[in-house]
Write an enzyme that holds these catalytic residues in place. Sequence first.
Site, short mmCIF file in Angstrom:
data_model
loop_
_atom_site.label_atom_id
_atom_site.label_comp_id
_atom_site.label_asym_id
_atom_site.label_seq_id
_atom_site.Cartn_x
_atom_site.Cartn_y
_atom_site.Cartn_z
CE LYS A 1 14.73 -115.46 -85.35
NZ LYS A 1 14.90 -115.13 -83.78
N GLY B 1 16.45 -121.56 -91.05
CA GLY B 1 16.01 -119.88 -91.43
C GLY B 1 16.75 -119.17 -92.02
CG HIS B 2 20.61 -118.14 -90.34
ND1 HIS B 2 20.91 -119.04 -89.21
CD2 HIS B 2 20.83 -116.81 -89.95
CE1 HIS B 2 20.90 -118.11 -88.28
NE2 HIS B 2 20.90 -117.01 -88.61
N GLY C 1 25.90 -116.00 -88.00
CA GLY C 1 26.32 -117.61 -88.00
C GLY C 1 25.48 -118.42 -87.15
CG HIS D 1 18.78 -121.41 -87.76
ND1 HIS D 1 17.71 -120.88 -88.44
CD2 HIS D 1 19.06 -120.60 -86.77
CE1 HIS D 1 17.66 -119.51 -88.03
NE2 HIS D 1 18.20 -119.32 -86.94
CB SER E 1 21.72 -118.81 -83.35
OG SER E 1 21.57 -118.42 -84.78
#
Length: 285
Positions: free
Chosen positions: A151, A36-37, A31, A34, A188
Amino acid sequence: MKIIRTLYDMTEYRVRQRDRGASVGFVPTMGALHEGHMSLVEKAVKENEVVVVSLFVNPIQFNNAEDFEKYPRTEEEDFKLLAAAGVDAVFAPTASEMYPAENDNCKEYKLGNVAEVMEGKYRPGHFQGVARVLDILFRLVNPHRAYFGEKDFQQIAVVRNLIKSEGLNVEIVACPIKRAADGLALSSRNARLDSEQRQLAPEIYATLKYSVEYSKDHSVQATHDTVVERIDAIPGMKVEYFEIVDARTLQTVDEWEESNWIVGCITVYCGEVRLIDNITYRLPN
Ligand code: AMP
């Protein structure tokens, strides 16, 4: 978008999707989403008929209680982002739902040498915690494909070993690192940086990029040392480790000629915030 809280409801949802023959893509996350997710989510939405995203801050993969407590949690915003991206279901269980006290949580996963180095060395127990949560999630969601970000370069290698050793049937899709405009890898944990730290943090990637040029006429050791020296010289920053490794075995290389796929993986403490990043030095044609 369906919000699922229990293992029972998740199982039921998955059975229904499988019964109708839908291809299922899965994006496991903790959770505080951002871009990236969301790049993983967007790829999953393109490549599958049904997409399930999990939001679960997995307590057993944290080896530092404060890092767990301070980990950002933004569930309502996350739900909005996922719904807008076309996700079909979000699995957001509680810790007691995932790890009921009566279960035996002591199984030791066989993750191979790739799990012993770097994060494995500096965060004891971390990959066993990652393996445990993914073992539960993979069996529950039973996806055709699961999406992971480069990442966490080492994590992908560990997950591939987990799949082999547990005989799981899921295709791992590795996705490139998303960065802010100034080069900082999105994370995050970036939300925990104060404004000064946030201004300095892009120096991590700037240094890694510089080191790719530097590596062209310097040894592995000199390249390693220049990265560590430059980052340690930035106020408030301290390199925990920087390792230049074969991208397949994750063991350090001594010479550039040793492998045709070489990456440098770094972890930097920016104050109390632990940031990770990596860069490619050599890539197979
Ligand atoms: P996390 O919520 O940190 O466990 O991350 C969930 C997934 O998103 C992992 O597969 C991460 O590698 C991936 N991810 C996190 N940050 C990025 C990023 N900046 N670019 C691409 N993938 C990312």
